[in-house]
Scaffold this motif. Sequence first.
Motif, PDB file in Angstrom:
ATOM      1  N   GLN A  48       0.804  -1.221   0.000  1.00  0.00           N
ATOM      2  CA  GLN A  48       0.000   0.000   0.000  1.00  0.00           C
ATOM      3  C   GLN A  48       0.842   1.278   0.000  1.00  0.00           C
ATOM      4  OE1 GLN A  48      -3.411   0.261  -0.194  1.00  0.00           O
ATOM      5  NE2 GLN A  48      -3.375  -1.935  -0.562  1.00  0.00           N
ATOM      6  N   ALA A  49       2.004   1.227   0.621  1.00  0.00           N
ATOM      7  CA  ALA A  49       2.787   2.446   0.829  1.00  0.00           C
ATOM      8  C   ALA A  49       3.779   2.743  -0.296  1.00  0.00           C
ATOM      9  CB  ALA A  49       3.532   2.366   2.166  1.00  0.00           C
ATOM     10  N   PHE A  50       4.040   1.774  -1.172  1.00  0.00           N
ATOM     11  CA  PHE A  50       5.032   1.980  -2.231  1.00  0.00           C
ATOM     12  C   PHE A  50       4.432   1.705  -3.595  1.00  0.00           C
ATOM     13  CE2 PHE A  50       7.571   1.356   1.535  1.00  0.00           C
ATOM     14  CZ  PHE A  50       8.563   2.320   1.390  1.00  0.00           C
ATOM     15  N   ASP A  51       4.701   2.613  -4.536  1.00  0.00           N
ATOM     16  CA  ASP A  51       4.315   2.407  -5.925  1.00  0.00           C
ATOM     17  C   ASP A  51       5.210   1.337  -6.535  1.00  0.00           C
ATOM     18  OD1 ASP A  51       2.438   4.425  -5.706  1.00  0.00           O
ATOM     19  OD2 ASP A  51       3.727   5.952  -6.623  1.00  0.00           O
ATOM     20  N   THR A  52       4.841   0.886  -7.720  1.00  0.00           N
ATOM     21  CA  THR A  52       5.642  -0.138  -8.388  1.00  0.00           C
ATOM     22  C   THR A  52       7.050   0.348  -8.718  1.00  0.00           C
ATOM     23  OG1 THR A  52       4.677   0.509 -10.507  1.00  0.00           O
ATOM     24  CG2 THR A  52       3.651  -1.350  -9.345  1.00  0.00           C
ATOM     25  N   ASP A  53       7.237   1.662  -8.830  1.00  0.00           N
ATOM     26  CA  ASP A  53       8.583   2.189  -9.103  1.00  0.00           C
ATOM     27  C   ASP A  53       9.395   2.429  -7.831  1.00  0.00           C
ATOM     28  OD1 ASP A  53       7.416   4.475  -8.033  1.00  0.00           O
ATOM     29  OD2 ASP A  53       7.907   5.756  -9.734  1.00  0.00           O
ATOM     30  N   GLY A  54       8.816   2.108  -6.657  1.00  0.00           N
ATOM     31  CA  GLY A  54       9.536   2.258  -5.392  1.00  0.00           C
ATOM     32  C   GLY A  54       9.308   3.566  -4.665  1.00  0.00           C
ATOM     33  N   THR A  55       8.491   4.447  -5.236  1.00  0.00           N
ATOM     34  CA  THR A  55       8.204   5.717  -4.575  1.00  0.00           C
ATOM     35  C   THR A  55       7.264   5.478  -3.402  1.00  0.00           C
ATOM     36  OG1 THR A  55       8.435   6.896  -6.663  1.00  0.00           O
ATOM     37  CG2 THR A  55       7.265   8.036  -4.887  1.00  0.00           C
ATOM     38  N   GLY A  56       7.646   5.976  -2.233  1.00  0.00           N
ATOM     39  CA  GLY A  56       6.846   5.800  -1.039  1.00  0.00           C
ATOM     40  C   GLY A  56       5.772   6.865  -0.902  1.00  0.00           C
ATOM     41  N   HIS A  57       4.680   6.492  -0.260  1.00  0.00           N
ATOM     42  CA  HIS A  57       3.607   7.441   0.039  1.00  0.00           C
ATOM     43  C   HIS A  57       4.179   8.529   0.947  1.00  0.00           C
ATOM     44  CE1 HIS A  57      -0.076   9.081   1.744  1.00  0.00           C
ATOM     45  NE2 HIS A  57      -0.722   8.512   0.732  1.00  0.00           N
ATOM     46  N   PRO A  58       3.795   9.789   0.763  1.00  0.00           N
ATOM     47  CA  PRO A  58       4.370  10.862   1.592  1.00  0.00           C
ATOM     48  C   PRO A  58       4.066  10.714   3.084  1.00  0.00           C
ATOM     49  CG  PRO A  58       2.707  11.733   0.077  1.00  0.00           C
ATOM     50  CD  PRO A  58       2.893  10.294  -0.252  1.00  0.00           C
ATOM     51  N   ASN A  59       3.063   9.940   3.454  1.00  0.00           N
ATOM     52  CA  ASN A  59       2.718   9.776   4.869  1.00  0.00           C
ATOM     53  C   ASN A  59       3.276   8.492   5.471  1.00  0.00           C
ATOM     54  OD1 ASN A  59       1.317  12.036   4.212  1.00  0.00           O
ATOM     55  ND2 ASN A  59      -0.680  11.273   4.790  1.00  0.00           N
ATOM     56  N   VAL A  80      12.296   7.202   9.657  1.00  0.00           N
ATOM     57  CA  VAL A  80      12.607   7.810   8.365  1.00  0.00           C
ATOM     58  C   VAL A  80      11.299   8.063   7.613  1.00  0.00           C
ATOM     59  CG1 VAL A  80      13.791   7.402   6.158  1.00  0.00           C
ATOM     60  CG2 VAL A  80      14.828   6.606   8.294  1.00  0.00           C
ATOM     61  N   ASN A  81      11.221   9.202   6.916  1.00  0.00           N
ATOM     62  CA  ASN A  81      10.082   9.459   6.029  1.00  0.00           C
ATOM     63  C   ASN A  81      10.613   9.902   4.672  1.00  0.00           C
ATOM     64  OD1 ASN A  81      10.808  12.133   6.471  1.00  0.00           O
ATOM     65  ND2 ASN A  81       8.900  12.715   7.427  1.00  0.00           N
ATOM     66  N   GLN A  82       9.701  10.322   3.788  1.00  0.00           N
ATOM     67  CA  GLN A  82      10.062  10.675   2.408  1.00  0.00           C
ATOM     68  C   GLN A  82      10.895   9.551   1.799  1.00  0.00           C
ATOM     69  OE1 GLN A  82      11.353  14.733   1.859  1.00  0.00           O
ATOM     70  NE2 GLN A  82      10.285  15.378   3.722  1.00  0.00           N
ATOM     71  N   ILE A  83      10.324   8.354   1.835  1.00  0.00           N
ATOM     72  CA  ILE A  83      11.031   7.120   1.546  1.00  0.00           C
ATOM     73  C   ILE A  83      10.852   6.695   0.092  1.00  0.00           C
ATOM     74  CG2 ILE A  83      11.318   4.728   2.294  1.00  0.00           C
ATOM     75  CD1 ILE A  83       9.506   5.649   4.747  1.00  0.00           C
ATOM     76  N   GLY A  89      16.460  -3.521  -2.718  1.00  0.00           N
ATOM     77  CA  GLY A  89      15.993  -3.628  -1.339  1.00  0.00           C
ATOM     78  C   GLY A  89      16.478  -2.529  -0.418  1.00  0.00           C
ATOM     79  N   GLN A  90      17.258  -1.602  -0.913  1.00  0.00           N
ATOM     80  CA  GLN A  90      17.706  -0.472  -0.097  1.00  0.00           C
ATOM     81  C   GLN A  90      16.583   0.565  -0.010  1.00  0.00           C
ATOM     82  OE1 GLN A  90      20.444  -1.111   1.554  1.00  0.00           O
ATOM     83  NE2 GLN A  90      22.146  -0.260   0.431  1.00  0.00           N
ATOM     84  N   PHE A  91      16.498   1.214   1.131  1.00  0.00           N
ATOM     85  CA  PHE A  91      15.549   2.302   1.325  1.00  0.00           C
ATOM     86  C   PHE A  91      16.318   3.601   1.448  1.00  0.00           C
ATOM     87  CE2 PHE A  91      13.245  -1.380   2.844  1.00  0.00           C
ATOM     88  CZ  PHE A  91      11.978  -1.174   2.342  1.00  0.00           C
ATOM     89  N   ARG A  92      15.787   4.638   0.851  1.00  0.00           N
ATOM     90  CA  ARG A  92      16.353   5.980   0.967  1.00  0.00           C
ATOM     91  C   ARG A  92      15.275   6.880   1.550  1.00  0.00           C
ATOM     92  NH1 ARG A  92      20.890   5.604  -2.036  1.00  0.00           N
ATOM     93  NH2 ARG A  92      20.872   4.051  -3.679  1.00  0.00           N
ATOM     94  N   LEU A 118      15.093  -3.036   8.784  1.00  0.00           N
ATOM     95  CA  LEU A 118      13.718  -2.579   8.990  1.00  0.00           C
ATOM     96  C   LEU A 118      13.148  -3.150  10.278  1.00  0.00           C
ATOM     97  CD1 LEU A 118      11.276  -1.061   7.892  1.00  0.00           C
ATOM     98  CD2 LEU A 118      10.733  -3.073   6.537  1.00  0.00           C
ATOM     99  N   ALA A 119      12.640  -2.272  11.151  1.00  0.00           N
ATOM    100  CA  ALA A 119      12.161  -2.700  12.461  1.00  0.00           C
ATOM    101  C   ALA A 119      10.681  -2.394  12.702  1.00  0.00           C
ATOM    102  CB  ALA A 119      12.993  -2.043  13.555  1.00  0.00           C
ATOM    103  N   ASP A 120      10.084  -1.474  11.950  1.00  0.00           N
ATOM    104  CA  ASP A 120       8.688  -1.106  12.195  1.00  0.00           C
ATOM    105  C   ASP A 120       8.223  -0.190  11.065  1.00  0.00           C
ATOM    106  OD1 ASP A 120       6.190  -0.891  13.425  1.00  0.00           O
ATOM    107  OD2 ASP A 120       6.966   0.030  15.249  1.00  0.00           O
ATOM    108  N   TRP A 121       6.916   0.032  11.023  1.00  0.00           N
ATOM    109  CA  TRP A 121       6.349   0.946  10.039  1.00  0.00           C
ATOM    110  C   TRP A 121       5.266   1.788  10.703  1.00  0.00           C
ATOM    111  CZ3 TRP A 121       1.157   0.864   8.953  1.00  0.00           C
ATOM    112  CH2 TRP A 121       0.441  -0.276   9.326  1.00  0.00           C
ATOM    113  N   GLY A 122       4.997   2.925  10.110  1.00  0.00           N
ATOM    114  CA  GLY A 122       3.934   3.803  10.581  1.00  0.00           C
ATOM    115  C   GLY A 122       3.325   4.535   9.403  1.00  0.00           C
TER     116      GLY A 122
END
Length: 162
Positions: A48-59, A80-83, A89-92, A118-122
Amino acid sequence: MRALLLALLLFNATVQAHSQAAELLPGETPIDMIYRLLDATLPTFMDQAFDTDGTGHPNAQLLFAVRSPPNSPNAEFLWVNQISRDADGQFRGLLITGSATNPNLPAGTPITVSEVALADWGFVAPDGRHWGYISARAQAIAQDNPEFLATLMPDILPPDWK
């Protein structure tokens, strides 16, 4: 008959993952609750939080265990936000709060972290409701802090995430 039983089991597992509430099961420790709920909800969050291109939802927010300095025996947990998520598999993203142990990592610092940390999500909905934050829920339950728990939605996942 086997196919019907399998279908029912899979349906029930999916329903349970979407209606998970943060509560300790009999004999369960808070850390066991965290692992159980992360296992049940993280795949849905990622879908739900990531598009197919890896862009994360702003929230969307992620909590990572970060060793600072990198060879330190101890890890610090940083939100971390703006993910974005790379194909490897790396997150920025940007640190929400600064490191308490490394002054070179203040809030807003860009960071790249492996998914193994990765330890948790919000997720903060546009209307201000807070979903996820499983580790914070476990800590609030262990410390008997109903005021903090009241700031979070009772279910881990938003009901429209299917």
